[in-house]
Scaffold this motif. Structure first.
Motif, PDB file in Angstrom:
ATOM      1  N   TYR A   1       0.862  -1.194   0.000  1.00 51.40           N
ATOM      2  CA  TYR A   1       0.000   0.000   0.000  1.00 51.40           C
ATOM      3  C   TYR A   1       0.892   1.236   0.000  1.00 51.40           C
ATOM      4  O   TYR A   1       2.062   1.127   0.407  1.00 51.40           O
ATOM      5  N   PRO A   2       0.463   2.386  -0.431  1.00 45.54           N
ATOM      6  CA  PRO A   2      -0.840   2.642  -1.064  1.00 45.54           C
ATOM      7  C   PRO A   2      -0.899   2.003  -2.448  1.00 45.54           C
ATOM      8  O   PRO A   2       0.109   1.946  -3.159  1.00 45.54           O
ATOM      9  N   ARG A   3      -2.099   1.554  -2.810  1.00 42.98           N
ATOM     10  CA  ARG A   3      -2.261   0.851  -4.077  1.00 42.98           C
ATOM     11  C   ARG A   3      -3.695   1.005  -4.551  1.00 42.98           C
ATOM     12  O   ARG A   3      -4.624   0.980  -3.750  1.00 42.98           O
ATOM     13  N   VAL A   4      -3.855   1.178  -5.864  1.00 39.90           N
ATOM     14  CA  VAL A   4      -5.193   1.278  -6.452  1.00 39.90           C
ATOM     15  C   VAL A   4      -5.401   0.110  -7.393  1.00 39.90           C
ATOM     16  O   VAL A   4      -4.564  -0.159  -8.264  1.00 39.90           O
ATOM     17  N   VAL A   5      -6.494  -0.620  -7.195  1.00 42.13           N
ATOM     18  CA  VAL A   5      -6.866  -1.722  -8.088  1.00 42.13           C
ATOM     19  C   VAL A   5      -8.302  -1.465  -8.535  1.00 42.13           C
ATOM     20  O   VAL A   5      -9.243  -1.647  -7.770  1.00 42.13           O
ATOM     21  N   GLY A   6      -8.471  -0.994  -9.771  1.00 43.53           N
ATOM     22  CA  GLY A   6      -9.815  -0.648 -10.260  1.00 43.53           C
ATOM     23  C   GLY A   6     -10.434   0.452  -9.411  1.00 43.53           C
ATOM     24  O   GLY A   6      -9.881   1.548  -9.293  1.00 43.53           O
ATOM     25  N   GLN A   7     -11.575   0.154  -8.775  1.00 43.97           N
ATOM     26  CA  GLN A   7     -12.239   1.133  -7.901  1.00 43.97           C
ATOM     27  C   GLN A   7     -11.936   0.869  -6.418  1.00 43.97           C
ATOM     28  O   GLN A   7     -12.638   1.362  -5.541  1.00 43.97           O
ATOM     29  N   ASP A   8     -10.888   0.079  -6.156  1.00 41.56           N
ATOM     30  CA  ASP A   8     -10.474  -0.202  -4.779  1.00 41.56           C
ATOM     31  C   ASP A   8      -9.166   0.528  -4.497  1.00 41.56           C
ATOM     32  O   ASP A   8      -8.265   0.536  -5.340  1.00 41.56           O
ATOM     33  N   VAL A   9      -9.078   1.111  -3.298  1.00 46.59           N
ATOM     34  CA  VAL A   9      -7.824   1.743  -2.896  1.00 46.59           C
ATOM     35  C   VAL A   9      -7.407   1.155  -1.546  1.00 46.59           C
ATOM     36  O   VAL A   9      -8.219   1.039  -0.634  1.00 46.59           O
ATOM     37  N   PHE A  10      -6.150   0.746  -1.453  1.00 43.78           N
ATOM     38  CA  PHE A  10      -5.612   0.161  -0.216  1.00 43.78           C
ATOM     39  C   PHE A  10      -4.765   1.227   0.459  1.00 43.78           C
ATOM     40  O   PHE A  10      -3.832   1.768  -0.147  1.00 43.78           O
ATOM     41  N   LEU A  11      -5.113   1.553   1.706  1.00 42.09           N
ATOM     42  CA  LEU A  11      -4.486   2.712   2.350  1.00 42.09           C
ATOM     43  C   LEU A  11      -4.332   2.505   3.850  1.00 42.09           C
ATOM     44  O   LEU A  11      -4.820   1.518   4.418  1.00 42.09           O
ATOM     45  N   SER A  12      -3.671   3.468   4.479  1.00 48.01           N
ATOM     46  CA  SER A  12      -3.567   3.505   5.937  1.00 48.01           C
ATOM     47  C   SER A  12      -3.831   4.934   6.395  1.00 48.01           C
ATOM     48  O   SER A  12      -3.005   5.824   6.152  1.00 48.01           O
ATOM     49  N   VAL A  13      -4.969   5.140   7.016  1.00 44.32           N
ATOM     50  CA  VAL A  13      -5.297   6.477   7.538  1.00 44.32           C
ATOM     51  C   VAL A  13      -4.303   6.831   8.637  1.00 44.32           C
ATOM     52  O   VAL A  13      -3.831   7.965   8.729  1.00 44.32           O
ATOM     53  N   HIS A  14      -3.955   5.847   9.460  1.00 39.28           N
ATOM     54  CA  HIS A  14      -3.031   6.058  10.584  1.00 39.28           C
ATOM     55  C   HIS A  14      -1.698   6.630  10.098  1.00 39.28           C
ATOM     56  O   HIS A  14      -1.135   7.522  10.724  1.00 39.28           O
ATOM     57  N   GLU A  15      -1.207   6.121   8.968  1.00 38.29           N
ATOM     58  CA  GLU A  15       0.082   6.597   8.434  1.00 38.29           C
ATOM     59  C   GLU A  15      -0.093   7.687   7.386  1.00 38.29           C
ATOM     60  O   GLU A  15       0.894   8.238   6.894  1.00 38.29           O
ATOM     61  N   GLY A  16      -1.339   7.984   7.025  1.00 35.71           N
ATOM     62  CA  GLY A  16      -1.595   9.028   6.028  1.00 35.71           C
ATOM     63  C   GLY A  16      -1.168   8.613   4.627  1.00 35.71           C
ATOM     64  O   GLY A  16      -0.901   9.460   3.770  1.00 35.71           O
TER      65      GLY A  16
END
Length: 426
Positions: A334-349
């Motif tokens: 992460y961060p990574r975008v797959v189609g309409q999905d986004v993989f993220l970490s709010v904690h790390e921004g």
């Protein structure tokens, strides 16, 4: 010294026809009990083809439960499904303990967390509607009904019951009248926002997946001095209020971001009904961002529950982006975008900009790039577009001000008679 001793509870559930979600539901019931500041000291399950109509569980299990409750000195028993009035009466009588069901547990949590007047009214209506058919105390307060006919011959307990019922119905009517006024105000605000043609993006998802934290992270990213952060805490149902904030992007585009109450499996229908006006914000959105706790092993189940609730609200056809949060707790890139999905970490921004880019692609489709010439006598349009559009180039000519810009189609159409179009700005 611990000044507040927690009440202890045993949780009980019936697994119908090898229901594969049973263990998940029981785990969630334990979490709900903890959110209510109760200490779960025991658990009991029973496999059955149907729920026992008089006691929810069978007589053998009931004796087992009595022994377990006495041995653990439990203060109350919490049942995983909504109990009927007679089941509550019978269980309290046979177990000699406070008996509550999942619905009451959730209603209690909502009552404790409700901060705004609207949320407090909604919770009180839901609690009263739940209690109306369950005016327990029947066993204790109803005296034996006398013979003959007519109200005069009824027992004192029965007339008291009718008075209680009438008072509750009157209270519900009064609360709903007050709620309707607040709902009217909310709808007026919604209409104004629609009129301003600002796109609306709604955060939805299970309770405690990080929706409020995501909203705060976006607010801080685009406005480090913001004082408009919303309440966020690592607990179930931390947010019961609908919060709307404007996210101002660097290129003068903006969208409204709405944070909503989190969902949970078997969310009591009394609550869904009472919170319908609040949840209507979801149905009015241009785009939903479904926030998922990717670190939770049951995240797929949570997605399913949220989608079912959205379907009940009539919001299943709204375009949706899935934001898989808490990737910092997972071994997943992460961060990574797959189609309409986004993989993220709010904690790390990390992944916020990728999410915003996906949002942009959805809600700013109606933006156009144009090159225009604004005559000197329409000078007000220069400040208007500087404020509302993304101005790429400005130059001054004999006939007026030349601008290359990107703006909403609505703004362009509104003033197109007041300027000269020179090209598509490409």
């Amino acid at each position: 010294m611990d000044q507040e001793q927690k009440d202890t509870a045993i949780i009980v559930g019936v697994q119908l026809n090898s229901d594969s979600d049973f263990q998940y539901a029981m785990g969630e019931l334990a979490s709900l009990a903890e959110a209510r500041n109760l200490e779960v000291v025991g658990e009991m399950g029973q496999k059955a083809s149907r729920v026992n109509p008089s006691h929810y569980i069978g007589t053998g299990k009931l004796q087992e439960l009595r022994v377990l409750a006495d041995g653990l000195d439990a203060d109350m028993i919490i049942f995983n499904d909504e109990l009927s009035p007679s089941q509550i009466r019978n269980l309290e009588s046979d177990l000699d303990r406070t008996v509550i069901d999942r619905t009451v547990l959730i209603l209690d949590i909502f009552a404790e967390r409700a901060k705004t007047r609207e949320a407090q009214l909604q919770v009180e209506v839901a609690r009263l509607q739940y209690s109306l058919p369950r005016l327990v105390g029947l066993r204790a307060s109803l005296s034996r009904q006398g013979g003959g006919t007519g109200l005069r011959n009824r027992g004192a307990g029965e007339t008291k019951l009718e008075l209680d019922r009438r008072r509750i119905e009157e209270r519900i009517t009064a609360l709903q009248a007050e709620l309707e006024k607040l709902v009217a105000t909310r709808q007026l605000q919604r209409k104004k926002r629609k009129k301003n043609e600002v796109p609306s993006v709604c955060l939805v998802g299970y309770t405690n997946t990080g929706k409020s934290s995501l909203m705060n992270a976006l607010l801080r990213h685009f406005d480090p001095d913001t004082e408009k952060e919303v309440f966020a805490q690592n607990m179930l149902f931390a947010t019961l209020e609908t919060s709307v904030r404007s996210i101002e992007l660097p290129d003068h585009k903006s969208f409204l971001l709405t944070d909503t109450v989190g969902f949970v499996s078997q969310l009591p229908h009394h609550l869904v009904k009472a919170f319908r006006s609040t949840l209507e914000e979801v149905t009015e959105a241009d785009l939903l961002v479904h926030v998922v706790d990717y670190s939770n092993p049951d995240y797929e189940q949570m997605i399913q529950v949220t989608n079912e609730t959205l379907g009940d609200l009539g919001a299943k056809d709204i375009p949706t982006i899935y934001a898989y949060n808490k990737c910092d707790l997972m071994e997943y890139p992460y961060p990574r975008v797959v189609g309409q999905d986004v993989f993220l970490s709010v904690h790390e921004g990390k992944g916020l900009l990728e999410l915003v880019e996906l949002i942009r692609n959805h809600v700013f489709k109606n933006y156009v790039k144009r090159e225009i010439l604004i005559p000197f006598n329409q000078g007000r349009l220069i400040s208007y577009f500087n404020e509302r559009a993304h101005v790429l180039e400005t130059s001054y000519e004999a006939e007026g001000t030349r601008m290359k810009l990107e703006c909403s189609l609505a703004d362009y159409e509104r003033y197109r008679d007041d300027f000269v179009e020179l090209g598509n700005g490409g």
